[in-house]
Design a protein around this motif. Sequence first.
Motif, PDB file in Angstrom:
ATOM      1  N   GLY A  16      -3.533  11.696  -6.011  1.00  0.00           N
ATOM      2  CA  GLY A  16      -4.704  10.969  -6.070  1.00  0.00           C
ATOM      3  C   GLY A  16      -4.193   9.898  -4.823  1.00  0.00           C
ATOM      4  O   GLY A  16      -5.274   9.516  -3.917  1.00  0.00           O
ATOM      5  N   ARG A  17      -2.962   9.419  -4.657  1.00  0.00           N
ATOM      6  CA  ARG A  17      -2.585   8.556  -3.434  1.00  0.00           C
ATOM      7  C   ARG A  17      -2.733   9.334  -2.037  1.00  0.00           C
ATOM      8  O   ARG A  17      -3.179   8.831  -1.027  1.00  0.00           O
ATOM      9  CB  ARG A  17      -1.111   8.105  -3.604  1.00  0.00           C
ATOM     10  N   VAL A  51      -5.550   9.978   2.988  1.00  0.00           N
ATOM     11  CA  VAL A  51      -6.325  10.880   3.934  1.00  0.00           C
ATOM     12  C   VAL A  51      -7.808  10.534   3.958  1.00  0.00           C
ATOM     13  O   VAL A  51      -8.510  10.536   5.154  1.00  0.00           O
ATOM     14  CB  VAL A  51      -6.322  12.609   3.343  1.00  0.00           C
ATOM     15  N   SER A  52      -8.408   9.947   3.054  1.00  0.00           N
ATOM     16  CA  SER A  52      -9.900   9.593   2.968  1.00  0.00           C
ATOM     17  C   SER A  52      -9.738   8.307   4.140  1.00  0.00           C
ATOM     18  O   SER A  52     -10.846   8.276   4.620  1.00  0.00           O
ATOM     19  CB  SER A  52     -10.328   9.135   1.710  1.00  0.00           C
ATOM     20  N   VAL A  53      -8.868   7.501   3.844  1.00  0.00           N
ATOM     21  CA  VAL A  53      -8.846   6.279   4.652  1.00  0.00           C
ATOM     22  C   VAL A  53      -8.808   6.610   6.091  1.00  0.00           C
ATOM     23  O   VAL A  53      -9.312   6.166   7.254  1.00  0.00           O
ATOM     24  CB  VAL A  53      -7.755   5.297   4.300  1.00  0.00           C
ATOM     25  N   SER A  54      -7.920   7.714   6.508  1.00  0.00           N
ATOM     26  CA  SER A  54      -7.863   8.005   7.845  1.00  0.00           C
ATOM     27  C   SER A  54      -8.964   8.631   8.276  1.00  0.00           C
ATOM     28  O   SER A  54      -9.346   8.562   9.500  1.00  0.00           O
ATOM     29  CB  SER A  54      -6.508   8.775   7.878  1.00  0.00           C
ATOM     30  N   LEU A 110      -6.741   2.729  11.193  1.00  0.00           N
ATOM     31  CA  LEU A 110      -6.600   3.257   9.921  1.00  0.00           C
ATOM     32  C   LEU A 110      -6.183   4.806   9.809  1.00  0.00           C
ATOM     33  O   LEU A 110      -5.885   5.238   8.720  1.00  0.00           O
ATOM     34  CB  LEU A 110      -8.156   3.271   9.312  1.00  0.00           C
ATOM     35  N   ILE A 111      -6.322   5.404  11.057  1.00  0.00           N
ATOM     36  CA  ILE A 111      -5.728   6.794  10.975  1.00  0.00           C
ATOM     37  C   ILE A 111      -4.307   6.871  10.519  1.00  0.00           C
ATOM     38  O   ILE A 111      -3.993   7.527   9.568  1.00  0.00           O
ATOM     39  CB  ILE A 111      -6.087   7.573  12.216  1.00  0.00           C
ATOM     40  N   GLY A 130       0.186   7.044   6.757  1.00  0.00           N
ATOM     41  CA  GLY A 130       1.399   6.603   6.191  1.00  0.00           C
ATOM     42  C   GLY A 130       1.252   6.219   4.760  1.00  0.00           C
ATOM     43  O   GLY A 130       2.236   6.514   3.833  1.00  0.00           O
ATOM     44  N   TYR A 131       0.045   5.937   4.179  1.00  0.00           N
ATOM     45  CA  TYR A 131      -0.189   5.435   2.895  1.00  0.00           C
ATOM     46  C   TYR A 131      -0.006   6.855   1.974  1.00  0.00           C
ATOM     47  O   TYR A 131       0.418   6.716   0.678  1.00  0.00           O
ATOM     48  CB  TYR A 131      -1.483   4.714   2.494  1.00  0.00           C
TER      49      TYR A 131
END
Length: 423
Positions: free
Chosen positions: A285-286, A291-294, A335-336, A341-342
């Motif tokens: 999930g993380r 990846v969705s944020v990027s 945000l990429i 990183g997240y």
Amino acid sequence: MNRKIFIFIFLFFLGAFVFAQGENLTIKIAVVGPGDPLYFWWGHIALIIDDSAAGRSYFYDYGIFSFDNENFFTNFALGRLYYSCGVSSTERNYDVYRKTNRSIVIYTLDLPPETRAKVRDFAQINILPENRDYFYHHFKDNCSTRIRDIIDFAADGQFKRQYENQTGGFTLRDHVRRYTWFSPTVDWLLNFWMGQVIDNPVTIWEDMFLPAEVGRRIDEFYYTDVNGQRRKLVSSVETVLKAVNRPGILEKPLLQWPRELAFSIALSAIFSFFFFLYARKINAGRILAGVSVSLCGFIFGVAGLFLYFLTFISNHDYTYQNINILFGTPLLLALIPFGIGYAFTKNPQKLLKYDALSRLVWLLAAAGIFISMALKLLPAFYQDNLTDQMLLLPIALVFAFQPVGLKQVIDRYIKRNKEHKWA
């Protein structure tokens, strides 16, 4: 006396020659429907002159350009679009439009012979090397406005006088959306990049930057010719080709923002589910959330980068005064790395840092949307950008205020690491 008679005879035969030349001519307007490439979506238009004496038909095209021109793409990006006018065989152009499945409607004009000759001479002057190139503008000077002006020339200014003060009921943005409605991505991007300068109501005369609008108006137009006779400008309308399985042109633009909002809410629900999985200790999930944020940062960041270029650097004046710069910023490109990183870091402290930075960027985007909404309460701000705001707002809110307690997840990581250390 003999000299006067000679001059009279000369002028008589000269007039008869010009009249005969006009008698041999038929003036037509070809309105061509949309094509496949984006730059053909709004159709095309041309002047056709049939010469029965020569047995030929000439296609005067005011929308000629080539990707091979020197610095074409640089000039295009900067808003320096150089187009040309030229003449070629009508039948050859028909063949091209048949092969590319584009509709062709021909409007034959009822003009007296002397006016037909004037139009022919005017068109011939246009294609001379010193006259054929011009600085193209999407709304003010294009293939359609050039034909519109030729029609006004033939009608001795009566065409413009009739329509220059009549409001058409649409803005330029409305007209654009009548042609882009079937492609949500292109529709959103074009309208995201265009500023409030195209949100003022325009006249029917200005509407005729679109070929179909020229066809519509000439078909209803009456004028008084050079002999004082009142005429209907168009004597006949012929559909040469009807395109098959092409999206239609809307009579009025659709209300697009509900569609964009529904799509954004659906995406936001998926993103929320990724965070929920992570909260349930499912590490995938993380990764999916990061990846969705990027990915969203890349898409909206690139769009924002182009927006800032078009607003502050290019000569595309219809992209100026764009309030979308408050939330569609190049900062979203940050945000990429934050998202990557997240998604993939194993260090709890770095994870917390990436989370905080990502939230901050999305929070700024959401704040920019709300500020842009508030500004439209002032008369000076009237940009029709609700569609732009509604696509980005739910996504920004989800990423800024994640629906699960990520802090608790971080605490669990820290606690587990401490236990491992003491062990």
